[in-house]
Scaffold this motif. Structure first.
Motif, PDB file in Angstrom:
ATOM      1  N   TYR A  84       0.891  -1.551  -0.185  1.00  0.00           N
ATOM      2  CA  TYR A  84      -0.502   0.233  -0.307  1.00  0.00           C
ATOM      3  C   TYR A  84       0.893   1.658  -0.234  1.00  0.00           C
ATOM      4  CZ  TYR A  84      -3.574  -3.152   2.060  1.00  0.00           C
ATOM      5  OH  TYR A  84      -4.569  -3.982   1.982  1.00  0.00           O
ATOM      6  N   ALA A  85       1.625   1.484   1.045  1.00  0.00           N
ATOM      7  CA  ALA A  85       2.722   2.936   0.930  1.00  0.00           C
ATOM      8  C   ALA A  85       3.429   2.692  -0.503  1.00  0.00           C
ATOM      9  CB  ALA A  85       3.850   2.865   2.360  1.00  0.00           C
ATOM     10  N   ALA A  86       3.769   1.718  -1.134  1.00  0.00           N
ATOM     11  CA  ALA A  86       5.142   1.577  -1.724  1.00  0.00           C
ATOM     12  C   ALA A  86       4.242   2.696  -3.212  1.00  0.00           C
ATOM     13  CB  ALA A  86       5.677   0.772  -1.866  1.00  0.00           C
ATOM     14  N   CYS A  87       2.491   1.616  -3.633  1.00  0.00           N
ATOM     15  CA  CYS A  87       1.539   2.227  -4.518  1.00  0.00           C
ATOM     16  C   CYS A  87       1.555   3.811  -4.136  1.00  0.00           C
ATOM     17  CB  CYS A  87       0.560   1.329  -4.678  1.00  0.00           C
ATOM     18  SG  CYS A  87       1.074  -0.349  -5.333  1.00  0.00           S
ATOM     19  N   ILE A  88       1.346   4.469  -2.889  1.00  0.00           N
ATOM     20  CA  ILE A  88       0.574   5.612  -2.446  1.00  0.00           C
ATOM     21  C   ILE A  88       1.393   6.426  -3.215  1.00  0.00           C
ATOM     22  CG2 ILE A  88       0.305   6.942  -1.435  1.00  0.00           C
ATOM     23  CD1 ILE A  88      -1.746   5.099   0.648  1.00  0.00           C
ATOM     24  N   ALA A  89       3.116   5.779  -2.703  1.00  0.00           N
ATOM     25  CA  ALA A  89       4.348   6.668  -3.357  1.00  0.00           C
ATOM     26  C   ALA A  89       3.855   6.730  -4.898  1.00  0.00           C
ATOM     27  CB  ALA A  89       5.698   5.872  -2.839  1.00  0.00           C
ATOM     28  N   MET A  90       4.267   5.668  -5.688  1.00  0.00           N
ATOM     29  CA  MET A  90       4.595   5.651  -6.983  1.00  0.00           C
ATOM     30  C   MET A  90       3.042   6.608  -8.254  1.00  0.00           C
ATOM     31  SD  MET A  90       5.869   1.493  -8.010  1.00  0.00           S
ATOM     32  CE  MET A  90       4.500   0.849  -7.092  1.00  0.00           C
ATOM     33  N   ALA A  91       2.601   6.078  -6.720  1.00  0.00           N
ATOM     34  CA  ALA A  91       1.397   7.834  -7.700  1.00  0.00           C
ATOM     35  C   ALA A  91       1.119   9.093  -6.902  1.00  0.00           C
ATOM     36  CB  ALA A  91      -0.130   7.182  -7.079  1.00  0.00           C
ATOM     37  N   GLY A  92       2.611   9.516  -5.898  1.00  0.00           N
ATOM     38  CA  GLY A  92       2.899  10.944  -6.068  1.00  0.00           C
ATOM     39  C   GLY A  92       1.656  11.374  -4.517  1.00  0.00           C
ATOM     40  N   ALA A  93       1.200  10.612  -4.154  1.00  0.00           N
ATOM     41  CA  ALA A  93       0.120  10.529  -3.502  1.00  0.00           C
ATOM     42  C   ALA A  93       0.550  10.102  -1.817  1.00  0.00           C
ATOM     43  CB  ALA A  93      -1.005  10.050  -3.078  1.00  0.00           C
ATOM     44  N   THR A  94      -0.252  10.829  -0.451  1.00  0.00           N
ATOM     45  CA  THR A  94       0.161  11.057   0.749  1.00  0.00           C
ATOM     46  C   THR A  94      -0.306  10.049   1.524  1.00  0.00           C
ATOM     47  OG1 THR A  94       0.753  13.259   0.255  1.00  0.00           O
ATOM     48  CG2 THR A  94       0.505  12.498   2.763  1.00  0.00           C
ATOM     49  N   ARG A  95       0.583   9.454   2.090  1.00  0.00           N
ATOM     50  CA  ARG A  95      -0.154   8.203   3.367  1.00  0.00           C
ATOM     51  C   ARG A  95      -0.321   8.907   3.933  1.00  0.00           C
ATOM     52  NH1 ARG A  95       4.873   6.088   2.588  1.00  0.00           N
ATOM     53  NH2 ARG A  95       6.021   6.116   4.168  1.00  0.00           N
ATOM     54  N   VAL A  96      -1.600   9.043   4.728  1.00  0.00           N
ATOM     55  CA  VAL A  96      -2.211   9.232   6.459  1.00  0.00           C
ATOM     56  C   VAL A  96      -2.898   8.052   7.333  1.00  0.00           C
ATOM     57  CG1 VAL A  96      -3.419  10.776   7.574  1.00  0.00           C
ATOM     58  CG2 VAL A  96      -2.997  11.194   5.012  1.00  0.00           C
ATOM     59  N   PRO A  97      -1.654   7.291   8.008  1.00  0.00           N
ATOM     60  CA  PRO A  97      -2.137   6.701   8.934  1.00  0.00           C
ATOM     61  C   PRO A  97      -2.895   7.007   9.764  1.00  0.00           C
ATOM     62  CG  PRO A  97       0.138   6.944   9.440  1.00  0.00           C
ATOM     63  CD  PRO A  97      -0.893   7.801   8.429  1.00  0.00           C
ATOM     64  N   VAL A  98      -3.477   5.253  10.208  1.00  0.00           N
ATOM     65  CA  VAL A  98      -4.642   5.513  11.414  1.00  0.00           C
ATOM     66  C   VAL A  98      -4.577   3.953  11.903  1.00  0.00           C
ATOM     67  CG1 VAL A  98      -7.254   5.724  12.064  1.00  0.00           C
ATOM     68  CG2 VAL A  98      -6.989   7.552  10.572  1.00  0.00           C
ATOM     69  N   THR A  99      -3.794   4.120  12.963  1.00  0.00           N
ATOM     70  CA  THR A  99      -3.878   3.418  13.235  1.00  0.00           C
ATOM     71  C   THR A  99      -4.340   2.713  14.267  1.00  0.00           C
ATOM     72  OG1 THR A  99      -1.424   4.506  13.883  1.00  0.00           O
ATOM     73  CG2 THR A  99      -1.389   2.274  15.232  1.00  0.00           C
ATOM     74  N   LEU A 100      -4.399   1.232  14.076  1.00  0.00           N
ATOM     75  CA  LEU A 100      -5.082   0.038  15.013  1.00  0.00           C
ATOM     76  C   LEU A 100      -4.153   0.102  15.761  1.00  0.00           C
ATOM     77  CD1 LEU A 100      -6.073  -2.361  12.291  1.00  0.00           C
ATOM     78  CD2 LEU A 100      -7.564  -0.598  13.488  1.00  0.00           C
ATOM     79  N   HIS A 101      -5.650   0.227  17.398  1.00  0.00           N
ATOM     80  CA  HIS A 101      -4.422  -0.204  19.002  1.00  0.00           C
ATOM     81  C   HIS A 101      -4.925  -1.336  19.144  1.00  0.00           C
ATOM     82  CE1 HIS A 101      -3.914   4.407  18.814  1.00  0.00           C
ATOM     83  NE2 HIS A 101      -4.940   4.266  18.299  1.00  0.00           N
TER      84      HIS A 101
END
Ligand code: PMP
Ligand code: GLN
Length: 393
Positions: free
Chosen positions: A129-146
């Protein structure tokens, strides 16, 4: 380095080699039991394997299949969505066959994102996920599962999810059942996510590759919630459900405009893949309910075997409601660094596992957690458990 510049572009520079490749190589090098990368150590149903052989011999799919996938498979996918979930899709315009879920994720994100868009994703997240978001030039915003030791599971904080959405958010990227935590989002959680997506007019991409591996509760596709069908891209894969991870047959179901967008990206990635296997997966999807029930019951027994064993070996265990992974906390063993623990584990007791920290942006949040896969033969799991028990000694 040429022209004084690194060869790998800066979007991918942070990603290096996937943890799965690193840990599987470590298992081969040391001869350790590989509970790292999630692949079964026995193949799926014999009749499905035979269907692939028949397709090869009959010359079905040996030349480029149609770009969207062979009609037999597209029809089988829509019949499966109808039979299991009462979701109706048109096999000609609302389905796209991909090279595994991995390509479905890549094509979807490359198609739907503009540089600068934000993607809200549940952390820890599957590494592509992170790599593909990066390839698209977008920014990931994580919401952490606790992690909640009291309930023995990881939970989503809906307020945190709502707070993560900004005017720049283009899509929510979900995964249920969730790798690596084993969390299965509940009807209430999915309902709240659906409301949020509608209210903020967001697209949703939902990775449901473990849809047939739910041990507590049931799998509820997000596309079935009010207002969601038109904004949701659902991704699944034959690899997990039929234990043929090497065949790389995945798919997308979504409304026509979304499938059309995803197809635009997909045609320049692989164009098509897995010709003869597509015919075999079409047959697999039509297997009777008993196949799916037995598969789940078998995996549930393996879950219990490994989870009980890990508990006896001194780990704190998050018993998964779904997937074929169990996340553990290594602190009761006096350890706190999952990376160091996993790198030393083959030497210490002949087992390979995955440090959950690789699935986090907030690495410290994942540091003491380690994932073990239980899609292995019973004897292999028993041997792994007896080796892991020596850790506490
Ligand atoms: N999504 C998740 C959550 C996964 O765990 C995996 C890996 N098995 C994939 C996608 C990739 O699936 P595939 O092997 O079909 O590309
Ligand atoms: N999905 C598998 C896992 O989580 C790995 C697939 C891969 O190696 N890309 O272990």
């Amino acid at each position: 380095m040429t022209q004084g510049r690194p060869l790998l572009n800066r979007r991918l520079a942070e990603f290096g080699t996937t943890i799965f490749a690193e840990m599987s190589a470590l298992a081969v090098r040391t001869g350790a039991i590989n509970l790292g990368q999630g692949f079964p150590d026995t193949d799926g149903p014999e009749e499905v394997r035979e269907a692939a052989v028949r397709a090869l011999r009959a010359g079905h799919g040996n030349q480029y299949p149609p770009g969207p996938g062979v009609p037999e498979l597209r029809t089988a996918i829509t019949a499966h969505q109808q039979r299991r979930y009462a979701l109706t899709y048109d096999p000609d315009t609302e389905v796209l066959v991909t090279a595994g879920a991995t390509e479905a994720i890549a094509a979807t994100l490359l198609a739907l994102l503009e540089p600068g868009d934000e993607v809200v994703a549940l952390e820890p997240y599957y590494d592509s996920y992170a790599a593909c978001i990066a390839m698209a030039g977008a920014t990931r915003v994580p919401v952490t599962l606790h992690p909640e030791p009291s309930s023995g599971s990881y939970r989503l904080d809906l307020d945190e999810l709502r707070a993560a959405v900004t005017p720049r958010t283009r899509l929510l990227l979900l995964n249920t059942p969730h790798n690596p935590t084993g969390t299965v989002l509940t009807r209430e959680e999915l309902g709240a996510i659906a409301e949020l997506a509608c209210e903020r007019d967001l697209l949703v991409v939902t990775d449901e590759v473990y849809e047939h591996l739910v041990f507590e509760g049931e799998h509820l596709p997000l596309a079935g919630f009010p207002g969601m069908r038109e904004r949701t891209v659902t991704i699944s894969s034959a690899g997990k459900t039929f234990s043929f991870t090497g065949w790389k047959v995945g798919w997308v179901t979504a409304p026509r405009e979304l499938v059309s967008a995803v197809r635009s990206a997909k045609q320049f990635l692989t164009y098509v893949a897995s010709g003869p296997f597509q015919y075999a997966v079409a047959e697999a999807l039509r297997l009777p309910d008993s196949y799916f029930d037995e598969f789940r019951a078998d995996m549930r027994a393996k879950r219990d075997l490994l989870a009980d064993g890990l508990e006896r070996a001194g780990f704190r265990v998050f018993r998964p409601a779904g997937t074929y992974f169990v996340t553990t906390d290594i602190r009761p063993l006096g350890e706190s660094d999952g990376f160091a623990f996993c790198r030393a584990l083959p030497e210490r007791c002949g087992v390979v596992a995955i440090p959950n920290a690789v699935f986090y942006d907030h690495r410290e949040q994942g540091a003491p957690f380690v994932r073990f896969a239980f899609c292995k033969r019973t004897g292999v799991l028993e041997e792994a458990v007896s080796r892991l028990k020596t850790l506490a000694a």
